[in-house]
Design an enzyme around this catalytic site. Structure first.
Site, PDB file in Angstrom:
ATOM      1  N   HIS A  32       0.819  -1.206   0.000  1.00 31.20           N
ATOM      2  CA  HIS A  32       0.000   0.000   0.000  1.00 31.20           C
ATOM      3  C   HIS A  32       0.857   1.262   0.000  1.00 31.20           C
ATOM      4  O   HIS A  32       0.338   2.362  -0.017  1.00 31.20           O
ATOM      5  CB  HIS A  32      -0.922  -0.021   1.228  1.00 31.20           C
ATOM      6  CG  HIS A  32      -2.081   0.910   1.152  1.00 31.20           C
ATOM      7  ND1 HIS A  32      -2.277   1.929   2.051  1.00 31.20           N
ATOM      8  CD2 HIS A  32      -3.119   0.982   0.269  1.00 31.20           C
ATOM      9  CE1 HIS A  32      -3.378   2.592   1.742  1.00 31.20           C
ATOM     10  NE2 HIS A  32      -3.910   2.033   0.665  1.00 31.20           N
ATOM     11  N   LYS A  78       3.251   4.334  -1.235  1.00 33.10           N
ATOM     12  CA  LYS A  78       3.379   5.151  -2.442  1.00 33.10           C
ATOM     13  C   LYS A  78       4.668   5.946  -2.313  1.00 33.10           C
ATOM     14  O   LYS A  78       4.736   6.968  -1.622  1.00 33.10           O
ATOM     15  CB  LYS A  78       2.199   6.109  -2.614  1.00 33.10           C
ATOM     16  CG  LYS A  78       0.868   5.423  -2.936  1.00 33.10           C
ATOM     17  CD  LYS A  78       0.087   5.074  -1.721  1.00 33.10           C
ATOM     18  CE  LYS A  78      -1.273   4.488  -2.072  1.00 33.10           C
ATOM     19  NZ  LYS A  78      -2.004   4.042  -0.877  1.00 33.10           N
ATOM     20  N   ASP A 110      17.042   9.624  -8.767  1.00 32.01           N
ATOM     21  CA  ASP A 110      18.468   9.971  -8.788  1.00 32.01           C
ATOM     22  C   ASP A 110      19.073  10.122  -7.398  1.00 32.01           C
ATOM     23  O   ASP A 110      20.060  10.853  -7.225  1.00 32.01           O
ATOM     24  CB  ASP A 110      18.694  11.249  -9.594  1.00 32.01           C
ATOM     25  CG  ASP A 110      18.532  11.033 -11.091  1.00 32.01           C
ATOM     26  OD1 ASP A 110      18.514   9.857 -11.517  1.00 32.01           O
ATOM     27  OD2 ASP A 110      18.415  12.032 -11.829  1.00 32.01           O
ATOM     28  N   HIS A 126      -9.228  10.841   1.048  1.00 34.65           N
ATOM     29  CA  HIS A 126      -8.297   9.717   0.919  1.00 34.65           C
ATOM     30  C   HIS A 126      -6.994   9.996   1.650  1.00 34.65           C
ATOM     31  O   HIS A 126      -6.083   9.165   1.643  1.00 34.65           O
ATOM     32  CB  HIS A 126      -8.023   9.442  -0.566  1.00 34.65           C
ATOM     33  CG  HIS A 126      -7.370   8.128  -0.836  1.00 34.65           C
ATOM     34  ND1 HIS A 126      -6.046   8.003  -1.180  1.00 34.65           N
ATOM     35  CD2 HIS A 126      -7.859   6.862  -0.808  1.00 34.65           C
ATOM     36  CE1 HIS A 126      -5.744   6.736  -1.370  1.00 34.65           C
ATOM     37  NE2 HIS A 126      -6.829   6.017  -1.149  1.00 34.65           N
ATOM     38  N   LYS A 167      -3.993  10.782   4.501  1.00 41.04           N
ATOM     39  CA  LYS A 167      -3.481  10.143   5.714  1.00 41.04           C
ATOM     40  C   LYS A 167      -2.435  11.083   6.303  1.00 41.04           C
ATOM     41  O   LYS A 167      -1.221  10.862   6.194  1.00 41.04           O
ATOM     42  CB  LYS A 167      -2.845   8.789   5.411  1.00 41.04           C
ATOM     43  CG  LYS A 167      -3.766   7.818   4.629  1.00 41.04           C
ATOM     44  CD  LYS A 167      -3.509   7.866   3.166  1.00 41.04           C
ATOM     45  CE  LYS A 167      -4.166   6.758   2.371  1.00 41.04           C
ATOM     46  NZ  LYS A 167      -5.574   6.574   2.514  1.00 41.04           N
ATOM     47  N   ASP A 173       1.008  20.066  17.749  1.00 42.00           N
ATOM     48  CA  ASP A 173       1.610  21.295  18.249  1.00 42.00           C
ATOM     49  C   ASP A 173       2.111  22.160  17.097  1.00 42.00           C
ATOM     50  O   ASP A 173       1.383  22.373  16.129  1.00 42.00           O
ATOM     51  CB  ASP A 173       2.698  20.973  19.282  1.00 42.00           C
ATOM     52  CG  ASP A 173       2.101  20.422  20.576  1.00 42.00           C
ATOM     53  OD1 ASP A 173       0.869  20.506  20.747  1.00 42.00           O
ATOM     54  OD2 ASP A 173       2.859  19.883  21.402  1.00 42.00           O
TER      55      ASP A 173
END
Length: 410
Positions: free
Chosen positions: A113, A115, A120, A290, A292, A297
């Site tokens: 899952h 991404k 380089d 979608h 996350k 603080d």
């Protein structure tokens, strides 16, 4: 590799595909040495086709290009799409492919899952955005709200190392140690401290959850969590309640227009419990959420692929960056406050309990089932996930095509 804070980095927040895709595609097109890309989903739409063109350009530049897609999330790429990349010299792999059963995908658990894109050894992208047009506003009402970060500096070596070792683990090879010389060659790019935390089913089963818990426990002023699938464990719920009770302004931004309606029913079971302790809950209603992301603080931020649900916290392979950067923290805070004020409905105690009497029994069962779901599901696919080359499927012979045509006429 255990999570380690690295100093001297730069981090820039990228909101939705409009900011993410142009940036990452430009970097890939101009790559000269290496592109490492791992993702849950690539679709053969306008975004997927532009990604393919960028990867082929990098390969034509002489860069070594490796791509990993998940065997469940990415299943419908055409022979032409895959073949053109392989012909350009790109190595394309699928993570843990499994055969279909009665036409249904069976590889439901322990998915790749993450991404991650590394170019380089200089710049990396980490977040929750897949390579599909659903992350663009012009997709329509179903366009997803999501986030990623572009990072430069010593943390890029850690991200590259984690990506390279994903290949080795899936091939049942021993992981490579992180070479300090690689990080030493990476120039400082800013003032941000960044840590990469991954979740796997081997040595890092709770690294991301542990970092969330540490942040919640140490919060003094504010805590904002925006997460698509919010169904954490008992410990996190208890720490959120404790933070609110000691005076921390705790805000949750959750899905109000979920792409999977059952997710909302599971989350709403927790609303009354949290609201009683002073937690503020908003449901984002403009489009499916979608993202996350979270902030604590004035400095701490996390952006990545991990939801706060049993799949992400207990089964999937996930990757999050944890960042200490006041400017990034404030930009994300301003953005989330704008979402809450303009596009969210605040959940009240009365609304949370509306209809609760008839929903309670079923929701109670869902709650306790999902709490034990990782242990149940984790025992089912009792195998080591593998990595295989993604190759074009053989085209039917002329005789087979003729037979198929005849069957259609019958």
């Amino acid at each position: 590799m255990r999570p380690v804070w690295r100093e001297g980095n730069d981090a820039e927040l990228l909101i939705n595909g409009e900011e993410f895709f142009p940036r990452v595609f430009e970097r890939i097109r101009n790559a000269r040495k290496e592109v490492l890309l791992e993702t849950f989903i690539i679709l053969e739409d306008k975004v997927g086709k532009e990604l393919q063109r960028a990867l082929i350009s990098a390969a034509n530049n002489g860069a070594h290009v490796e791509v990993i897609v998940d065997g469940y999330g990415t299943v419908d790429l055409s022979n032409g799409y895959i073949g053109e990349m392989i012909e350009a010299g790109i190595r394309v792999h699928t993570f843990d492919p499994q055969p279909k059963l009665m036409g249904m995908r069976t590889n439901l658990f322990r998915r790749l899952h993450r991404k991650i894109v590394v170019v380089d050894s200089e710049v990396a992208y980490v977040g929750g955005i897949n390579f599909t047009a659903v992350h663009l506003g012009d997709y329509g009402p179903g366009a997803k709200q999501d986030y990623a970060v572009e990072v430069r500096g010593p943390i890029v070596s850690d991200i590259r190392h984690a990506s390279l070792n994903l290949f080795r683990h899936a091939r049942r090879e021993l992981p490579l140690p992180l070479n300090p010389e690689d990080r030493a060659r990476t120039r400082h790019a800013g003032s941000a401290w960044i840590m990469l935390a991954i979740r796997d089913n081997n040595h890092h089963t709770a690294d991301i959850e542990d970092q969330y818990l540490r942040a919640i426990r140490s919060a003094n002023h504010r805590l904002v969590i925006a997460n698509a699938y919010f169904f954490p464990g008992y410990r996190m719920l208890r720490e959120l309640r404790n933070a609110a009770r000691r005076g921390v302004h705790v805000t949750l931004i959750l899905q109000g227009e979920p792409d999977m309606p059952w997710v909302r029913h599971c989350s709403t079971f927790l609303y009354s419990y949290l609201l009683r302790s002073g937690v503020v809950i908003h449901e984002y209603c403009k489009r499916p959420l979608h993202g996350k992301v979270a902030l604590m603080d004035r400095e701490w931020v996390t952006v990545g692929s991990s939801n706060l649900d049993p799949l992400s916290l207990s089964l999937n392979l996930e990757g999050n960056l944890f960042i200490r950067d006041p400017q990034l923290n404030q930009r994300l805070y301003n953005h989330l406050q704008s979402l809450a004020n303009k596009h969210c409905d605040e959940i009240t105690a009365a609304r949370a309990t509306r209809g609760f009497w008839w929903r309670a029994p079923m929701t109670f069962l869902f709650f306790h089932f999902l709490r034990h779901f990782p242990a149940i599901a984790g025992s089912l696919p009792a195998h080591t996930p593998r990595l295989e080359p993604l190759l074009p499927q053989e085209e039917p012979a002329e005789e087979e095509l003729a037979t198929l045509e005849q069957e259609k006429l019958l």
